[in-house]
Design an enzyme around this catalytic site. Structure first.
Site, PDB file in Angstrom:
ATOM      1  N   ASP A 463       0.739  -0.433  -0.093  1.00 47.28           N
ATOM      2  CA  ASP A 463       0.289  -0.148   0.249  1.00 47.28           C
ATOM      3  C   ASP A 463       0.538   0.991   0.083  1.00 47.28           C
ATOM      4  OD1 ASP A 463      -2.493  -1.036  -0.243  1.00 47.28           O
ATOM      5  OD2 ASP A 463      -2.755  -1.455   1.999  1.00 47.28           O
ATOM      6  N   ASP A 762      -4.371  -2.748   4.497  1.00 49.25           N
ATOM      7  CA  ASP A 762      -4.834  -1.932   6.192  1.00 49.25           C
ATOM      8  C   ASP A 762      -6.834  -2.545   6.228  1.00 49.25           C
ATOM      9  OD1 ASP A 762      -5.277  -0.220   3.968  1.00 49.25           O
ATOM     10  OD2 ASP A 762      -4.471   0.483   4.783  1.00 49.25           O
ATOM     11  N   ASP A 766      -9.241  -6.432   2.287  1.00 44.97           N
ATOM     12  CA  ASP A 766      -7.730  -6.747   1.562  1.00 44.97           C
ATOM     13  C   ASP A 766      -7.825  -8.081   2.177  1.00 44.97           C
ATOM     14  OD1 ASP A 766      -6.605  -4.178   0.645  1.00 44.97           O
ATOM     15  OD2 ASP A 766      -5.829  -3.563   2.226  1.00 44.97           O
TER      16      ASP A 766
END
Length: 1042
Positions: A463, A762, A766
């Site tokens: 990310d 997070d 996901d």
């Protein structure tokens, strides 16, 4: 050779292995000295089966409860009178403990648990719903529980803790170490030896051999137990860290974070997307709450929770929306508590290395058993032939029995040395050590295998927000009324001086009404903003411009569609004081812009948006993004009479502002990315941000190169499989990606290109990608509990540099185990061959049972401690990752094992057969001196071989040696104890003190191993060139590969 030592049965996937695969390799482990110790930390397949059956029962219970709930609703709708609320209240208070009555509680703990557990909506309605129930629990839904009541509530209603297996004491590990079959046989031999010795030689001489074996066994057992106990302490610390889960509650009238294990009945819990429901409870209020019950019931369809269906069950997950919940049942009274008790006994899957080394230990164990049997038979035959030649075949004495017993003890001890019981356990030791160190360095390893697999990672999909950047967000720029303005730190004057009153009012409405952040008060009455960094940054900016309470006064929130990574926007519907209804939308700039057909012009008037003006606004968005700012658009729409209650409009909005939020790159990220690239690990950024923002950050971090590809999620997901095969190797940035895009990317990297993929995540969405990847990395600060549950490793500081550190430790674990295997197999070969050859040639074994037990301790527990716990060095990140199908015991290792074995055998056999002539030994004790010298030389060969094993390829084996205190400690302890055995324990160990010349010679012969190692390392070994994911050979890079 590799195929012989690594059979297919022991090839296990690193993640989610099937039950069949686990049973297959366990059935193949046919020869184990100590099954209790070997499989102590392994998975308990029977307990897992029990947990699955319990989950089925829970699913059925929930289904039956729901049917009863639906039937009860019909009765309520039909105006069912039934029993009065007073009757029900009396029944609920029946059998209430005296302490509870005195404290003012009006409901029995078990009756309370059954209301939620059986979906008893009828009883809940009769007692006045959630407010009536709160009254019986002596709590206000606005004020929450009083801190002073917590202990009383725990005493009456229980604490939110689950039954766990009690921690094992040190003596449990001693008892388990004594379950080694070969040690049990040796204990019996020792006892028999003492009995026969006393009868033939009397006290104390007749007890020496037996006592020597017993003392050696005590030493082996104690050292093994101490090592295992220390490991268990490390795992206990790790379990404590895993359980540090917090939740937001209202207590004493203020919002605060508490551990889920400190929750009590009556607590008012605040749930948001990604939270685990920490206890059973009743819905108080909230919006669009969707609950995933799959962890409890196995049912994958999410359940919508509202006032009509208010029951929330512990262990389920918040998939969407937000809510307040009244806790009704905690701990072992919940279905989740009962399930957790069974699941906790299921253990953890063995890692691929542990399984592989179980296979190696099994094969070598069979070979060792064969050698032991042959050695014993050879010794017996030679003994009988010797008696026959001297015509004593019919004459047997107790001394003959003692000789045969010693032969048997020697054979059993050969099995002790030959079966490398420590191989799979060394992996556990190394992983436990690495996990402890990683925990100190802000990485919490949830699954053992992940730490190991991370060393083979070829790709990291990371990310952007919070991982590559700091996640400390502030509004840096704002575009409003056709002007872009810079927001100075701590001030807002520049942003509002020339705004019309109506434009500023609309901006504040768009910020204050449409936010997932909250302004909360702490115990001291101090206000603070609670929410995600992005939401908090916008709300903080709004608070600089106006008062939130003034704007929200007399307004009613009618509907909320929370932000999620698929829609990339958040929408709300608000009832205004003038009875009008207004929708607000906030989200990804270009997505919200497409929903708008009007905007506020430079005069503060709402005007239609032309194509040219839309293009200008797009350019502003791109300009902000090009400065690495995260951009969000704020919009509103007045909703007329045609509004449908369940739908918030998705078009016809008026654009209020475009906000640019600054989130700087973390210090050290560029160096960490560079380190990954040097180590052959590709870094890909997968983010939901604008592509221009993503590219700017990726270039700053060193991820996006000139020949790399940056692509948007919608474009990527529309590609055909053939097109994906072409572009995936070049993808370095994926922007505006959905969780599905991330999942598809990971699946193709693993499937098409056989990459070992690590993925960071997070959010709740996901979870599929984290589950699909080889190593799932959840963020400890920004990550939701759902993401953490799906992850293998939790990055506690959300820092990309920590991920690189995990990769380094993963490589260290793999290399350390290889070092230990090389060392142990060398000792195995030499100890087996010298006793076998000597037995066949001379009818006696130079190494006695006691000496072999000491050698076993050196090569097993102490060897693992020394080599398997070495810390990583920077050189590990300058070599390519280990491939999926690469043999664990490499050609380099075989070269070293065979070379050192030949040298040691040549020297030791030369002394065994011609030692007296070489050393000039004479006298009655010459045989004893020679055997002691051979034993001493053998041990020092292993000491120096252990030093050689520190690096299997490089000549300089002393680099960083003083950085490993455990290694130095083990070396010193081995040498000191060897001196004690030879010089002072000869009576028990069958040794005699040596002259200083023989001591020096033993050490020198051992030290020659260092020169042998240098010569061996100069012999070239054919290496399999690592392949890149597109099939091309990697270009040599760095001094070690060039």
């Amino acid at each position: 050779m590799a195929k012989l030592l690594e059979p297919e049965e022991f090839d296990l996937p690193g993640k989610n292995p099937s039950v069949e695969a686990q049973r297959r390799w366990r059935d193949a482990v046919s020869f184990v000295r100590n099954r209790r110790r070997r499989f102590r930390y392994g998975s308990n397949l029977e307990k897992r089966k029990e947990a699955k059956e319990l989950m089925e029962k829970t699913r059925e219970k929930i289904r039956v409860g729901f049917i009863a709930y639906m039937a009860a609703l019909k009765f309520i709708d039909a105006g069912d009178q039934g029993r009065s609320s007073d009757d029900i209240g009396a029944e609920l208070a029946k059998d209430l403990p005296e302490e509870a009555r005195e404290a003012g509680f009006g409901i029995n703990p078990d009756k309370l648990a059954s209301i939620v557990g059986s979906y008893d909506i009828k009883t809940l309605k009769k007692i006045g719903g959630v407010e009536g129930l709160a009254g019986k629990l002596r709590v206000s839904s606005n004020e929450g529980v009083k801190s002073s009541d917590v202990s009383v509530r725990q005493n009456i209603y229980g604490s939110n803790k689950f039954t766990e297996k009690p921690f094992r004491s040190f003596w449990t590990f001693v008892w388990e170490a004594l379950h080694d079959l070969t040690l049990v046989i040796l204990i019996v031999c020792a006892v028999v030896s003492i009995g026969v010795g006393l009868a033939t030689e009397g006290w104390p001489k007749g007890t020496y051999d037996g006592l020597g074996i017993l003392l050696s066994i005590v030493l082996v057992v104690m050292v093994t137990a101490i090592s295992d106990y220390r490991q268990s302490l490390q795992f206990r610390d790790l379990d404590k860290e895993k359980k540090k889960i917090s939740i937001q509650v209202t207590r004493d009238g203020s919002r605060q974070k508490v551990s889920i294990y400190d929750l009590v009945v009556g607590d008012v819990v605040h749930l948001s997307v990604g939270d685990l429901v920490p206890a059973d409870g009743i819905f108080i209020s909230g919006y669009s709450l969707l609950i995933d019950q799959s962890s409890l019931s196995g049912e994958s369809v999410p359940v919508s929770i509202s006032e009509k269906r208010p029951f929330l069950l512990s262990g389920t997950k918040v998939q969407d929306g937000s809510a307040k919940m009244l806790v009704t049942t905690v701990g072992m009274r919940t279905e989740w508590g009962k399930l957790m008790e069974t699941l906790s006994e299921g253990g953890e899957d063995e890692t691929p290395l542990q399984v592989k080394l179980n296979g190696v230990a099994t094969i070598i164990g069979k070979v060792g058993l064969g050698f032991a049997v042959v050695t014993f038979l050879v010794l017996i035959v030679r003994f009988l032939v010797n008696k026959a030649t001297h015509h004593h075949i019919t004459e047997w004495s107790s001394s003959d029995a003692l000789t045969l017993l010693n032969y048997f003890a020697t054979a059993v001890t050969i099995i002790v040395v030959a079966v490398p019981e420590g191989l799979p356990l060394a992996v556990t030791l190394s992983l436990a050590f690495a996990m402890k160190k990683l925990m100190d360095n802000k990485a919490l390893v949830r699954h053992l295998s992940a730490c190991e697999t991370m060393g083979s990672a070829t790709c990291i999909c990371t990310d952007k927000t919070g991982t590559l950047t700091t996640n400390h967000m502030v509004v840096d720029k704002i575009w409003i009324c056709e002007k872009a303005k810079k927001v100075e730190n701590g001030g807002s004057a520049d942003a509002i001086t020339d705004l019309s009153e109506s434009a500023q009012d609309l901006l504040l409405q768009a910020i204050f009404h449409n936010t997932a952040a909250e302004v909360v008060k702490d115990k001291d009455g101090k206000k603070s903003v609670l929410g995600s960094p992005t939401e908090s940054a916008i709300l903080d900016y709004g608070l600089l411009l106006g008062d939130i309470d003034d704007k929200k006064k007399d307004c009613k929130l009618l509907k909320v569609e929370p932000f999620n990574s698929a829609k990339k926007k958040m929408s709300v519907l608000v009832g205004l004081p003038d009875s009008n209804t207004r929708a607000f939308c906030k989200g990804a700039s270009e997505i919200v812009l497409k929903m708008c057909d009007k905007f506020i012009d430079c005069n503060g008037e709402i005007v239609d948006m032309s194509e040219e003006q839309a293009t200008n606004i797009t350019n502003v968005i791109n300009e902000f993004a090009g400065e690495a700012l995260r951009t969000l658009s704020l919009a509103f729409k007045d909703v007329g009479d045609g509004y449908q209650e369940n739908n918030i409009p998705d078009s016809g909005y008026t654009l209020v502002a475009v906000v640019g939020i600054k989130d700087p790159v973390r210090p050290g990220v560029k160096e960490a990315v560079k380190s990954c690239l040097a180590a052959g690990i590709t870094v890909r950024m997968v983010t939901g941000d604008n592509i221009h923002t993503a590219k700017a950050i990726a270039k700053e971090c060193g991820i996006l190169t000139n020949d790399g590809l940056a692509i948007e999620g919608p474009e990527f997901r529309n590609k055909s499989p053939d097109e994906m095969r072409q572009i995936i190797p070049r993808i370095q940035v994926m922007a505006r990606s959905s969780p599905t895009d991330k999942h598809v990317l990971v699946k193709n990297l693993r499937g098409m290109f056989k990459e070992v993929v690590a993925v960071t995540g997070d959010g709740t969405n996901d979870a599929p990608a984290l589950h699909e990847s080889d190593i799932g990395l959840a963020m400890g600060i920004a990550g939701t509990e759902v993401a953490k549950e799906s992850a293998d490793i939790i990055v506690l500081d959300d820092n990309f540099s920590t991920i690189v550190n995990v990769a380094k430790w993963g490589r260290s674990v793999y290399i350390n185990i290889q070092k230990f295997v090389q060392f142990q197999l060398t000792v195995n070969v030499v100890a087996l061959m010298i006793n076998f050859i000597s037995a066949c040639a001379s009818g006696s074994a130079p190494l006695t049972a006691v000496q072999l037990l000491w050698v076993n301790l050196i090569m097993d527990t102490l060897g693992a401690l020394a080599l398997a716990t070495e810390p990583p060095h920077d050189g590990l990140m300058s070599r390519p990752p280990v491939g999926r199908d690469v043999s664990f015991i490499t050609k380099t290792m075989w070269r070293n094992i065979i070379g050192h074995s030949i040298y040691q055998l040549a020297v030791l056999l030369a002394f065994n057969f011609a030692g007296k002539q070489i050393l000039g030994l004479e006298g009655s004790d010459s045989t004893m001196v020679l055997n002691t010298f051979i034993f001493n030389t053998f041990v020092f060969c292993q000491v120096f071989n252990e030093i050689n094993s520190r690096d299997m390829e490089k000549i300089n084996i002393f680099r960083g040696i003083f950085g490993s205190s455990i290694f130095i400690g083990v070396m010193l302890a081995t040498v000191v104890f060897q001196v004690i055995i030879v010089e002072f324990l000869g009576t028990f160990a069958s040794t005699t003190p040596l002259s200083w010349q023989l001591w020096l010679l033993s050490v020198l012969i051992g030290a020659v191993s260092l020169i042998v190692a240098v010569i061996l390392k100069l012999i070239p070994v054919e290496k399999e060139a690592p392949k890149h994911h597109d099939g091309y050979d990697l270009v040599p890079d760095g001094p070690e590969l060039a």
